[in-house]
Write an enzyme that holds these catalytic residues in place. Structure first.
Site, PDB file in Angstrom:
ATOM      1  N   SER A  46      -6.318  -2.319   0.700  1.00 19.24           N
ATOM      2  CA  SER A  46      -7.517  -2.349   1.530  1.00 19.24           C
ATOM      3  C   SER A  46      -8.038  -3.774   1.531  1.00 19.24           C
ATOM      4  O   SER A  46      -7.685  -4.570   0.656  1.00 19.24           O
ATOM      5  CB  SER A  46      -8.563  -1.400   0.927  1.00 19.24           C
ATOM      6  OG  SER A  46      -9.819  -1.600   1.527  1.00 19.24           O
ATOM      7  N   ARG A  47      -8.946  -4.065   2.488  1.00 16.34           N
ATOM      8  CA  ARG A  47      -9.581  -5.380   2.454  1.00 16.34           C
ATOM      9  C   ARG A  47     -10.466  -5.503   1.213  1.00 16.34           C
ATOM     10  O   ARG A  47     -10.839  -6.605   0.836  1.00 16.34           O
ATOM     11  CB  ARG A  47     -10.405  -5.593   3.729  1.00 16.34           C
ATOM     12  CG  ARG A  47      -9.557  -5.698   4.988  1.00 16.34           C
ATOM     13  CD  ARG A  47     -10.442  -5.642   6.216  1.00 16.34           C
ATOM     14  NE  ARG A  47     -11.178  -4.381   6.284  1.00 16.34           N
ATOM     15  CZ  ARG A  47     -12.176  -4.133   7.116  1.00 16.34           C
ATOM     16  NH1 ARG A  47     -12.558  -5.060   7.959  1.00 16.34           N
ATOM     17  NH2 ARG A  47     -12.786  -2.968   7.113  1.00 16.34           N
ATOM     18  N   TYR A  69      -4.670  -2.366  -4.348  1.00 12.66           N
ATOM     19  CA  TYR A  69      -4.683  -3.792  -3.986  1.00 12.66           C
ATOM     20  C   TYR A  69      -5.899  -4.079  -3.120  1.00 12.66           C
ATOM     21  O   TYR A  69      -6.253  -3.280  -2.244  1.00 12.66           O
ATOM     22  CB  TYR A  69      -3.436  -4.164  -3.188  1.00 12.66           C
ATOM     23  CG  TYR A  69      -2.151  -4.123  -3.984  1.00 12.66           C
ATOM     24  CD1 TYR A  69      -1.772  -5.206  -4.792  1.00 12.66           C
ATOM     25  CD2 TYR A  69      -1.306  -3.026  -3.925  1.00 12.66           C
ATOM     26  CE1 TYR A  69      -0.587  -5.177  -5.523  1.00 12.66           C
ATOM     27  CE2 TYR A  69      -0.119  -2.991  -4.654  1.00 12.66           C
ATOM     28  CZ  TYR A  69       0.229  -4.069  -5.449  1.00 12.66           C
ATOM     29  OH  TYR A  69       1.389  -4.033  -6.163  1.00 12.66           O
ATOM     30  N   HIS A  93      -2.413  -3.429  14.644  1.00 14.00           N
ATOM     31  CA  HIS A  93      -1.109  -2.842  14.298  1.00 14.00           C
ATOM     32  C   HIS A  93      -0.005  -3.888  14.338  1.00 14.00           C
ATOM     33  O   HIS A  93       0.879  -3.892  13.476  1.00 14.00           O
ATOM     34  CB  HIS A  93      -0.761  -1.695  15.269  1.00 14.00           C
ATOM     35  CG  HIS A  93      -1.632  -0.490  15.105  1.00 14.00           C
ATOM     36  ND1 HIS A  93      -1.559   0.604  15.934  1.00 14.00           N
ATOM     37  CD2 HIS A  93      -2.606  -0.192  14.208  1.00 14.00           C
ATOM     38  CE1 HIS A  93      -2.432   1.518  15.563  1.00 14.00           C
ATOM     39  NE2 HIS A  93      -3.095   1.060  14.517  1.00 14.00           N
ATOM     40  N   LYS A 111      -0.531   5.653  16.096  1.00 17.55           N
ATOM     41  CA  LYS A 111      -0.589   5.543  17.556  1.00 17.55           C
ATOM     42  C   LYS A 111      -1.905   4.935  17.976  1.00 17.55           C
ATOM     43  O   LYS A 111      -2.892   5.138  17.251  1.00 17.55           O
ATOM     44  CB  LYS A 111      -0.373   6.891  18.247  1.00 17.55           C
ATOM     45  CG  LYS A 111      -1.072   8.095  17.648  1.00 17.55           C
ATOM     46  CD  LYS A 111      -2.548   8.112  17.487  1.00 17.55           C
ATOM     47  CE  LYS A 111      -3.423   7.953  18.666  1.00 17.55           C
ATOM     48  NZ  LYS A 111      -4.889   8.003  18.328  1.00 17.55           N
TER      49      LYS A 111
HETATM   50  N1  LIG Z   1      -2.684  10.295  14.268  1.00 18.51           N
HETATM   51  C1  LIG Z   1      -3.926  10.671  14.405  1.00 18.51           C
HETATM   52  O1  LIG Z   1      -4.256  11.843  14.443  1.00 18.51           O
HETATM   53  C2  LIG Z   1      -5.010   9.626  14.480  1.00 18.51           C
HETATM   54  C3  LIG Z   1      -6.344  10.024  14.395  1.00 18.51           C
HETATM   55  C4  LIG Z   1      -7.319   9.029  14.383  1.00 18.51           C
HETATM   56  C5  LIG Z   1      -6.965   7.706  14.498  1.00 18.51           C
HETATM   57  N2  LIG Z   1      -5.657   7.362  14.628  1.00 18.51           N
HETATM   58  C6  LIG Z   1      -5.283   5.958  14.766  1.00 18.51           C
HETATM   59  O2  LIG Z   1      -5.473   5.320  13.519  1.00 18.51           O
HETATM   60  C7  LIG Z   1      -6.027   4.029  13.701  1.00 18.51           C
HETATM   61  C8  LIG Z   1      -7.286   3.911  12.856  1.00 18.51           C
HETATM   62  O3  LIG Z   1      -8.211   4.906  13.229  1.00 18.51           O
HETATM   63  P1  LIG Z   1      -9.355   5.439  12.201  1.00 18.51           P
HETATM   64  O4  LIG Z   1     -10.110   6.465  12.956  1.00 18.51           O
HETATM   65  O5  LIG Z   1      -8.755   5.810  10.902  1.00 18.51           O
HETATM   66  O6  LIG Z   1     -10.252   4.133  12.049  1.00 18.51           O
HETATM   67  P2  LIG Z   1     -11.236   3.760  10.867  1.00 18.51           P
HETATM   68  O7  LIG Z   1     -11.762   4.984  10.203  1.00 18.51           O
HETATM   69  O8  LIG Z   1     -12.199   2.795  11.441  1.00 18.51           O
HETATM   70  O9  LIG Z   1     -10.299   3.017   9.812  1.00 18.51           O
HETATM   71  C9  LIG Z   1      -9.637   1.826  10.117  1.00 18.51           C
HETATM   72  C10 LIG Z   1      -9.379   1.053   8.836  1.00 18.51           C
HETATM   73  O10 LIG Z   1      -8.721  -0.155   9.181  1.00 18.51           O
HETATM   74  C11 LIG Z   1      -9.033  -1.154   8.248  1.00 18.51           C
HETATM   75  N3  LIG Z   1      -9.419  -2.392   8.930  1.00 18.51           N
HETATM   76  C12 LIG Z   1      -8.758  -3.584   8.825  1.00 18.51           C
HETATM   77  N4  LIG Z   1      -9.362  -4.530   9.529  1.00 18.51           N
HETATM   78  C13 LIG Z   1     -10.437  -3.957  10.094  1.00 18.51           C
HETATM   79  C14 LIG Z   1     -11.474  -4.442  10.939  1.00 18.51           C
HETATM   80  N5  LIG Z   1     -11.524  -5.721  11.335  1.00 18.51           N
HETATM   81  N6  LIG Z   1     -12.430  -3.595  11.320  1.00 18.51           N
HETATM   82  C15 LIG Z   1     -12.410  -2.305  10.952  1.00 18.51           C
HETATM   83  N7  LIG Z   1     -11.445  -1.782  10.142  1.00 18.51           N
HETATM   84  C16 LIG Z   1     -10.471  -2.600   9.730  1.00 18.51           C
HETATM   85  C17 LIG Z   1     -10.174  -0.626   7.372  1.00 18.51           C
HETATM   86  O11 LIG Z   1      -9.626  -0.275   6.112  1.00 18.51           O
HETATM   87  P3  LIG Z   1      -9.840  -1.208   4.806  1.00 18.51           P
HETATM   88  O12 LIG Z   1     -11.301  -1.572   4.814  1.00 18.51           O
HETATM   89  O13 LIG Z   1      -9.455  -0.334   3.712  1.00 18.51           O
HETATM   90  O14 LIG Z   1      -8.969  -2.417   4.947  1.00 18.51           O
HETATM   91  C18 LIG Z   1     -10.643   0.624   8.088  1.00 18.51           C
HETATM   92  O15 LIG Z   1     -11.109   1.592   7.207  1.00 18.51           O
HETATM   93  C19 LIG Z   1      -6.220   3.836  15.196  1.00 18.51           C
HETATM   94  O16 LIG Z   1      -5.170   3.065  15.734  1.00 18.51           O
HETATM   95  C20 LIG Z   1      -6.167   5.242  15.777  1.00 18.51           C
HETATM   96  O17 LIG Z   1      -5.615   5.320  17.065  1.00 18.51           O
HETATM   97  C21 LIG Z   1      -4.677   8.293  14.615  1.00 18.51           C
END
Ligand SMILES: NC(=O)c1ccc[n+]([C@@H]2O[C@H](COP(=O)([O-])OP(=O)(O)OC[C@H]3O[C@@H](n4cnc5c(N)ncnc54)[C@H](OP(=O)(O)O)[C@@H]3O)[C@@H](O)[C@H]2O)c1
Length: 366
Positions: A46-47, A69, A93, A111
């Site tokens: 994670s960050r 990490y 990504h 995705k």
């Molecule tokens: N397959 C599915 O069912 C499904 C469902 C929802 C989303 N998704 C996909 O998964 C991806 C993430 O979605 P999510 O809903 O999980 O998002 P989220 O809750 O916002 O999580 C994204 C994570 O990315 C990391 N990150 C790194 N740089 C960042 C930045 N500049 N700003 C914000 N976060 C950053 C952070 O983790 P750290 O702080 O730990 O680094 C954050 O917790 C998207 O591409 C989405 O399309 C897929």
């Protein structure tokens, strides 16, 4: 019984979807009759180190064998990691996957796999060069329901597919989200298309693109329209039609995704010469579908199939990654590179027609 092949996972990011994925990774594969592969989370990056530690405490009962990490680079460098799962916002990504590939790790990337087709082509070249497995996490495509729909679709009992409608809508209460939220921020590729569009399109790819009569032809036409939100200018409502008429198949898909209304039933309707398959919403993880057999407009038989399993459906894609890595494959035969390319080429065209340009720098390869 021979021991299962155990894939060692490194998890990149600790957001919503990473939680879902890891929860499913830790479900005993035998609950879904899988005995040939198994999963072990060995690292979380994670960050923030605190966030990585909390993630392990909450999702893996504090398993001390999992290394936390405070960076993604730590996971890429960890020799106990075979495959990296990427759950960051869309426009990150590309760089996250490229770093993982350069470290010779196999990759499962959420995705939409990238922000555009050029980024994907660049990643595929890198994965080939480094001899690693690479796959988009289009989880729906690996669920038992999708495999069954594909089998019926291609068996010929319903004749050729002619028309398909699919919608994925979620009411995300946009006014309540901060404008920096990944769904609203254009720098993260916000909007309905990239977040939700992969799902209706994945059903069109399964039923039309993959149909043997299509012989692997890419769409002959894509027509799209987008309605943007005044909040940040990302697409709020997107509709696109995809026509496959290059080879022996002549069929059209009418697809839509919205982030300001809730989903509708059924989520997917596939119409064939002699029948219809309807798939219950939510179309990313449907639990039932119905097949109607038709003579003219008379229904001669109707069957509904329901699916249940322990977990929430993300483990099936993980099993596929493990099997492919075990077998030394570079890509999955279920959701291979060609399908992600069809998807990203269509999305590029939909954004072009909808005049949705991401801000400079959001797309790393153009
Ligand atoms: N397959 C599915 O069912 C499904 C469902 C929802 C989303 N998704 C996909 O998964 C991806 C993430 O979605 P999510 O809903 O999980 O998002 P989220 O809750 O916002 O999580 C994204 C994570 O990315 C990391 N990150 C790194 N740089 C960042 C930045 N500049 N700003 C914000 N976060 C950053 C952070 O983790 P750290 O702080 O730990 O680094 C954050 O917790 C998207 O591409 C989405 O399309 C897929």
């Amino acid at each position: 019984m021979p021991k299962p092949f155990v894939l060692r996972w490194g998890i990149i990011s600790t957001g919503w979807i990473a939680n879902c994925f890891v929860t499913d990774l830790l479900v005993d594969p035998e609950t879904r009759n899988v005995t040939d592969v198994a999963h072990k989370v060995t690292a979380v990056g994670s960050r923030s180190i605190q966030s990585a530690e909390n993630f392990i405490a909450e999702n893996a009962k504090g398993d001390e064998s999992i290394k936390a990490y405070g960076s993604y680079a730590g996971v890429f460098a960890d020799p106990n990691v075979d495959a990296v799962y990427i759950g960051t916002p869309h426009t990150l990504h590309y760089e996250n996957a490229l770093d993982a590939i350069n470290a010779k790790k196999h990759v499962l990337c959420e995705k939409p796999v990238t922000a555009n087709a050029a980024e994907l082509r660049s990643l595929l070249a890198a994965a080939k060069e480094h001899g690693v497995f690479f796959m988009e996490g289009l989880w729906t495509r690996f669920q038992p329901l999708a495999l069954e729909v594909k089998k019926i679709s291609e068996s010929g009992v319903l004749g050729a597919p002619l028309a398909l409608q699919a919608d994925l809508s979620l009411d995300r209460r946009l006014h309540r989200l901060p404008k920096t939220h990944r769904l609203l921020d254009p720098a993260f590729g916000g909007g309905a298309l990239l977040a939700l569009g992969p799902y209706p399109l994945s059903w069109a790819i399964l039923a039309l693109y993959e149909h043997p009569a299509n012989q692997g032809a890419v769409p002959s036409n894509v027509s799209a329209t987008m309605l943007k939100t005044s909040l940040t200018g990302v697409d709020r409502n997107t509709s696109f039609m995809v026509t496959f008429a290059e080879r022996e198949l002549a069929a059209q898909a009418i697809l839509s995704c919205n982030i300001n209304v809730t989903f509708c039933q059924p989520g997917v309707i596939i119409r064939y010469e002699q029948g219809t398959i309807t798939i219950a919403a939510p179309i990313y993880c449907p639990k039932s579908f119905t097949v109607q057999y038709l003579e003219g407009d008379k229904v001669t038989k109707e069957e509904t199939r329901r699916f249940e399993y322990v977990g929430n459906g993300w483990h099936f894609e993980a099993d596929e990654v493990a099997r492919c890595v075990r077998d030394g494959k570079g890509e999955s035969s279920l959701w291979g590179h060609d399908k992600s390319l069809v998807e990203m080429d269509i999305f590029d065209e939909v954004r072009r027609q909808g005049n949705y340009k991401l801000p400079p720098g959001a797309e790393k390869v153009v």
